[in-house]
Design a protein around this motif. Structure first.
Motif, PDB file in Angstrom:
ATOM      1  N   HIS A 154      93.724  22.576  22.491  1.00  0.00           N
ATOM      2  CA  HIS A 154      92.910  23.799  22.535  1.00  0.00           C
ATOM      3  C   HIS A 154      92.423  24.174  21.138  1.00  0.00           C
ATOM      4  N   LYS A 155      93.264  23.972  20.137  1.00  0.00           N
ATOM      5  CA  LYS A 155      92.872  24.279  18.759  1.00  0.00           C
ATOM      6  C   LYS A 155      91.734  23.365  18.316  1.00  0.00           C
ATOM      7  N   LEU A 156      91.794  22.084  18.694  1.00  0.00           N
ATOM      8  CA  LEU A 156      90.705  21.173  18.365  1.00  0.00           C
ATOM      9  C   LEU A 156      89.407  21.649  19.007  1.00  0.00           C
ATOM     10  N   SER A 157      89.474  22.064  20.248  1.00  0.00           N
ATOM     11  CA  SER A 157      88.273  22.592  20.912  1.00  0.00           C
ATOM     12  C   SER A 157      87.756  23.828  20.193  1.00  0.00           C
ATOM     13  N   LEU A 158      88.663  24.681  19.741  1.00  0.00           N
ATOM     14  CA  LEU A 158      88.252  25.866  18.987  1.00  0.00           C
ATOM     15  C   LEU A 158      87.540  25.467  17.706  1.00  0.00           C
ATOM     16  N   LEU A 159      88.058  24.484  17.004  1.00  0.00           N
ATOM     17  CA  LEU A 159      87.422  24.042  15.764  1.00  0.00           C
ATOM     18  C   LEU A 159      86.018  23.506  16.020  1.00  0.00           C
ATOM     19  N   VAL A 160      85.820  22.802  17.126  1.00  0.00           N
ATOM     20  CA  VAL A 160      84.489  22.323  17.472  1.00  0.00           C
ATOM     21  C   VAL A 160      83.577  23.507  17.769  1.00  0.00           C
ATOM     22  N   ARG A 161      84.097  24.527  18.448  1.00  0.00           N
ATOM     23  CA  ARG A 161      83.307  25.728  18.735  1.00  0.00           C
ATOM     24  C   ARG A 161      82.949  26.468  17.445  1.00  0.00           C
ATOM     25  N   VAL A 162      83.875  26.515  16.500  1.00  0.00           N
ATOM     26  CA  VAL A 162      83.598  27.158  15.211  1.00  0.00           C
ATOM     27  C   VAL A 162      82.478  26.414  14.490  1.00  0.00           C
ATOM     28  N   ALA A 163      82.533  25.083  14.501  1.00  0.00           N
ATOM     29  CA  ALA A 163      81.470  24.289  13.881  1.00  0.00           C
ATOM     30  C   ALA A 163      80.140  24.556  14.574  1.00  0.00           C
ATOM     31  N   ALA A 164      80.153  24.626  15.910  1.00  0.00           N
ATOM     32  CA  ALA A 164      78.920  24.919  16.654  1.00  0.00           C
ATOM     33  C   ALA A 164      78.402  26.304  16.304  1.00  0.00           C
ATOM     34  N   GLY A 165      79.306  27.258  16.142  1.00  0.00           N
ATOM     35  CA  GLY A 165      78.903  28.606  15.764  1.00  0.00           C
ATOM     36  C   GLY A 165      78.277  28.663  14.382  1.00  0.00           C
ATOM     37  N   ALA A 166      78.624  27.703  13.544  1.00  0.00           N
ATOM     38  CA  ALA A 166      78.045  27.624  12.197  1.00  0.00           C
ATOM     39  C   ALA A 166      76.773  26.775  12.189  1.00  0.00           C
ATOM     40  N   GLY A 167      76.336  26.348  13.384  1.00  0.00           N
ATOM     41  CA  GLY A 167      75.108  25.582  13.482  1.00  0.00           C
ATOM     42  C   GLY A 167      75.283  24.086  13.358  1.00  0.00           C
ATOM     43  N   GLU A 168      76.501  23.608  13.380  1.00  0.00           N
ATOM     44  CA  GLU A 168      76.770  22.181  13.221  1.00  0.00           C
ATOM     45  C   GLU A 168      77.060  21.543  14.568  1.00  0.00           C
ATOM     46  N   HIS A 169      76.264  20.570  14.960  1.00  0.00           N
ATOM     47  CA  HIS A 169      76.508  19.834  16.195  1.00  0.00           C
ATOM     48  C   HIS A 169      77.497  18.724  15.880  1.00  0.00           C
ATOM     49  N   THR A 170      78.646  18.731  16.542  1.00  0.00           N
ATOM     50  CA  THR A 170      79.668  17.715  16.286  1.00  0.00           C
ATOM     51  C   THR A 170      80.435  17.434  17.554  1.00  0.00           C
ATOM     52  N   SER A 171      81.349  16.516  17.480  1.00  0.00           N
ATOM     53  CA  SER A 171      82.212  16.168  18.609  1.00  0.00           C
ATOM     54  C   SER A 171      83.663  16.277  18.163  1.00  0.00           C
ATOM     55  N   ARG A 172      84.543  16.252  19.135  1.00  0.00           N
ATOM     56  CA  ARG A 172      85.973  16.266  18.828  1.00  0.00           C
ATOM     57  C   ARG A 172      86.325  15.043  17.982  1.00  0.00           C
ATOM     58  N   ALA A 173      85.768  13.888  18.330  1.00  0.00           N
ATOM     59  CA  ALA A 173      86.063  12.661  17.589  1.00  0.00           C
ATOM     60  C   ALA A 173      85.581  12.750  16.145  1.00  0.00           C
ATOM     61  N   GLN A 174      84.356  13.271  15.943  1.00  0.00           N
ATOM     62  CA  GLN A 174      83.851  13.410  14.575  1.00  0.00           C
ATOM     63  C   GLN A 174      84.703  14.376  13.772  1.00  0.00           C
ATOM     64  N   LEU A 175      85.102  15.465  14.390  1.00  0.00           N
ATOM     65  CA  LEU A 175      85.919  16.442  13.682  1.00  0.00           C
ATOM     66  C   LEU A 175      87.271  15.853  13.304  1.00  0.00           C
ATOM     67  N   LEU A 176      87.907  15.158  14.223  1.00  0.00           N
ATOM     68  CA  LEU A 176      89.182  14.507  13.904  1.00  0.00           C
ATOM     69  C   LEU A 176      89.008  13.473  12.793  1.00  0.00           C
ATOM     70  N   ALA A 177      87.944  12.686  12.862  1.00  0.00           N
ATOM     71  CA  ALA A 177      87.696  11.683  11.828  1.00  0.00           C
ATOM     72  C   ALA A 177      87.501  12.349  10.462  1.00  0.00           C
ATOM     73  N   ALA A 178      86.775  13.458  10.435  1.00  0.00           N
ATOM     74  CA  ALA A 178      86.558  14.180   9.173  1.00  0.00           C
ATOM     75  C   ALA A 178      87.873  14.705   8.610  1.00  0.00           C
ATOM     76  N   LEU A 179      88.715  15.245   9.480  1.00  0.00           N
ATOM     77  CA  LEU A 179      90.005  15.778   9.024  1.00  0.00           C
ATOM     78  C   LEU A 179      90.904  14.669   8.492  1.00  0.00           C
ATOM     79  N   VAL A 180      90.941  13.541   9.192  1.00  0.00           N
ATOM     80  CA  VAL A 180      91.762  12.412   8.730  1.00  0.00           C
ATOM     81  C   VAL A 180      91.212  11.872   7.416  1.00  0.00           C
ATOM     82  N   ALA A 181      89.906  11.703   7.321  1.00  0.00           N
ATOM     83  CA  ALA A 181      89.299  11.167   6.101  1.00  0.00           C
ATOM     84  C   ALA A 181      89.544  12.073   4.894  1.00  0.00           C
ATOM     85  N   ALA A 182      89.613  13.376   5.126  1.00  0.00           N
ATOM     86  CA  ALA A 182      89.768  14.331   4.020  1.00  0.00           C
ATOM     87  C   ALA A 182      91.222  14.595   3.635  1.00  0.00           C
ATOM     88  N   THR A 183      92.154  14.124   4.437  1.00  0.00           N
ATOM     89  CA  THR A 183      93.564  14.404   4.178  1.00  0.00           C
ATOM     90  C   THR A 183      94.087  13.597   2.999  1.00  0.00           C
TER      91      THR A 183
END
Length: 95
Positions: free
Chosen positions: A22-51
């Protein structure tokens, strides 16, 4: 220049608590609210890459996660002002 986000894909299966999902879905919704079109997979990949990859930081992250109480992510449904997103999994057809 080749971009990491365009490299060959690997499909993974992740099993984790529903609250984390549910938190991952929320993060995708937050990105959408900021005008960023993304997916759960892209968001997870970004988080892993930045860790950070330092052992100490990874151990701290794991310990912090393992100490979270069951209700630590309970407020993920309290964001009615964010756009809705398509939930993962097969879509049901209405008859």
């Amino acid at each position: 220049m080749e971009l990491l986000c365009h490299q060959p894909r690997r499909i993974t299966s992740v099993s984790w608590p529903e609250e984390v999902d549910h938190k991952l879905s929320l993060l995708v919704r937050v990105a959408a609210g900021a005008g960023e079109h993304t997916s759960r997979a892209q968001l997870l990949a970004a988080l892993v890459a930045a860790t950070e990859t330092t052992p100490e930081r990874l151990v701290d992250l794991l310990h912090d996660y393992r100490r979270l109480p069951a209700d630590a992510l309970a407020d993920t449904d309290a964001h009615d002002d964010l756009p809705t997103i398509r939930t993962p999994g097969p879509r049901r057809t209405q008859t």
